[in-house]
Design a protein around this motif. Structure first.
Motif, short mmCIF file in Angstrom:
data_model
loop_
_atom_site.label_atom_id
_atom_site.label_comp_id
_atom_site.label_asym_id
_atom_site.label_seq_id
_atom_site.Cartn_x
_atom_site.Cartn_y
_atom_site.Cartn_z
N GLY A 107 0.90 -1.30 -0.01
CA GLY A 107 0.06 -0.03 -0.04
C GLY A 107 1.10 1.32 -0.04
N LEU A 108 2.02 1.25 0.67
CA LEU A 108 2.88 2.31 0.77
C LEU A 108 3.53 2.64 -0.60
N LEU A 109 3.78 1.65 -1.25
CA LEU A 109 4.54 1.59 -2.51
C LEU A 109 3.41 2.22 -3.68
N ALA A 110 2.25 1.58 -3.48
CA ALA A 110 1.23 2.44 -4.55
C ALA A 110 1.12 3.72 -3.98
N LEU A 111 0.98 4.22 -3.00
CA LEU A 111 0.85 5.65 -2.61
C LEU A 111 2.16 6.74 -3.07
N THR A 112 3.40 5.82 -2.98
CA THR A 112 4.42 6.69 -3.18
C THR A 112 4.39 6.57 -5.00
N ALA A 170 12.97 6.45 -3.01
CA ALA A 170 11.93 5.66 -2.46
C ALA A 170 11.24 4.57 -2.88
N ILE A 171 10.99 4.68 -4.32
CA ILE A 171 10.40 3.73 -5.16
C ILE A 171 11.25 2.38 -5.08
N GLY A 172 12.57 2.37 -5.20
CA GLY A 172 13.25 1.39 -5.17
C GLY A 172 13.41 0.78 -3.55
N ALA A 173 13.27 1.60 -2.65
CA ALA A 173 13.22 1.14 -0.99
C ALA A 173 12.00 0.09 -0.99
N LEU A 174 10.78 0.83 -1.26
CA LEU A 174 9.56 0.27 -1.03
C LEU A 174 9.42 -0.86 -2.01
N GLY A 175 9.87 -0.79 -3.32
CA GLY A 175 9.62 -1.96 -4.22
C GLY A 175 10.37 -3.41 -3.92
N PHE A 176 11.59 -3.23 -3.19
CA PHE A 176 12.44 -4.21 -2.69
C PHE A 176 12.05 -4.63 -1.57
#
Length: 405
Positions: free
Chosen positions: A271-276, A296-302
């Motif tokens: 959910g946090l990745l979707a919001l980012t 941020a996308i790299g961090a949440l994506g992995f």
């Protein structure tokens, strides 16, 4: 220790050939005279090769000596990357990428088993984490360096360099990996039976849906930053480095959170990745916020990767080699879909910017599906399974067995 380092170097070389495409995609398109969206088929072709080749090749070679098999796989990867460098047109490049991809997940699966069996007792998780760190290095160092090489001497030099690294890895395996003394480690039929299980199919679906959005952004990162955010092309290697650092940290943090409460944190991270991803659409034309969004996308994506891999390993626990290849195939299903859908968006009249919103919607769907699928499984088993990508394992064989039923 030396065995693990050699295998980590090989994983670094093999996976750099996959990740580096994101930074040289515009150069590939320009040199071959095709739109960026069409050049994105290079990623799709690679993904299809891994999807088909991973499970089938891993199962078909189940009785082959591991060292001999790894040498052949690395040789094919090296030759495939060199052939990519020599491709005279898009069709030849696509064919070379498919051949290269056929061996990638099979090699990683074999490398994991060899590293685990050569590790001291109680150090299984560390051995797997070091191999996974080879992938992280491919993003942190391999992709930025390959992108810089491509900008300086052309994208063909990038692929040629990756090919040489793979061949060097084959030489290190020949010299530094002892011959296998184990007996044949299974049959193709026994390994492939794992794929017929409903829990395995659900796990694969969640891996694919949970990664397609972030992969869409990663594949088309170069046009998103240069065309939309007007970021200078010379700065792309730095941004890819930022993405890789974020991915490494996210992998470690995500694994820790997943161990604490998989039912809570896996959908939360999605959910946090979707919001980012949705938030990145708003300042997409401003270079500084767009650059920060990349990290941020790299961090949440992995951060979501440990959970998706743990689910696949849990449901296919009696076929460890194939489970690694199957998980890679599910990931590449997402990459194939991301390349096709992202290419269609990038070549449309609106340009690549809507990729952020489409990626956010798909990732949001994955968060909802994870809640629906995880609730009964987590309730029955209370599983807090292994997190191979973050470097920790737990003895939960009884929970694995319950989850497989």
């Amino acid at each position: 220790m030396f065995v693990t380092v050699v295998l980590m170097f090989c994983v670094f070389g093999v996976t750099t050939g996959e990740f580096v495409v994101a930074g040289i995609l515009p150069e590939v398109a320009g040199d071959l005279g095709v739109p960026v969206g069409s050049a994105g088929l290079v990623v799709t072709a690679y993904a299809v090769g891994m999807i088909v080749g991973g499970p089938l090749l891993t199962a078909a070679t189940a009785a082959v000596d591991r060292k001999r098999l790894m040498l052949v796989l690395l040789a094919v990867a090296g030759i495939g990357n060199l052939a990519s460098a020599c491709a005279s047109g898009l069709h030849w490049l696509l064919a070379a990428r498919v051949v290269t991809a056929l061996v990638t997940s099979t090699f990683f699966a074999q490398a994991v088993v060899v590293a685990v069996r050569s590790a001291p007792p109680g150090r299984t998780g560390t051995a797997v984490a070091r191999l996974a760190f080879g992938m992280n290095l491919a993003m942190i160092l391999g992709a930025p360096l390959g992108t810089a090489i491509g900008h300086q001497w052309g994208w063909r030099t990038t692929f040629a360099t990756v090919g040489v690294v793979c061949l060097i890895g084959a030489g290190l395996v020949a010299l530094g990996i002892p011959a296998s003394s184990e007996e044949a480690h299974g049959s193709a039929l026994a390994e492939l039976r794992v794929l017929s299980r409903r829990p395995v199919l659900r796990a694969l679906a969640l891996t694919a849906i949970g990664n397609i959005g972030v992969l869409m952004v990663y594949i088309y990162l170069a046009p998103l930053l240069t065309q939309v955010a007007a970021y200078p092309q010379a700065g792309l290697p730095i941004l890819l480095l930022g993405y890789g650092i974020g991915a490494t940290l996210g992998n470690l943090v995500g694994g820790t959170l997943y161990d604490r409460n998989p039912r809570l944190w896996q959908p939360t991270l999605l959910g946090l990745l979707a919001l980012t991803l949705a938030g990145a659409w708003l300042p997409a034309r401003n270079s500084l916020p767009a650059a920060l969004a990349v990290v941020a996308i790299g961090a949440l994506g992995f951060a979501v990767v440990p959970g998706t891999q743990a689910r696949v390993m849990r449901t296919a626990a009696d076929a460890p080699t194939l489970s690694m290849a199957v998980n890679a195939s599910a990931y590449q299903i997402a990459a194939a879909g991301a390349g096709l859908l992202g290419g269609a968006i990038a070549d449309s009249g609106s340009g690549p910017r809507p990729i952020y919103l489409v990626a956010a919607a798909l990732t949001g769907c994955a968060a909802l599906l994870t809640i629906l699928v995880s609730r009964p499984s987590t309730h029955r088993s209370g599983w807090r399974g292994p997190r191979p990508l973050s470097g920790h394992t737990h003895s939960r064989e009884h929970a694995w067995e319950r989850d497989r039923r």
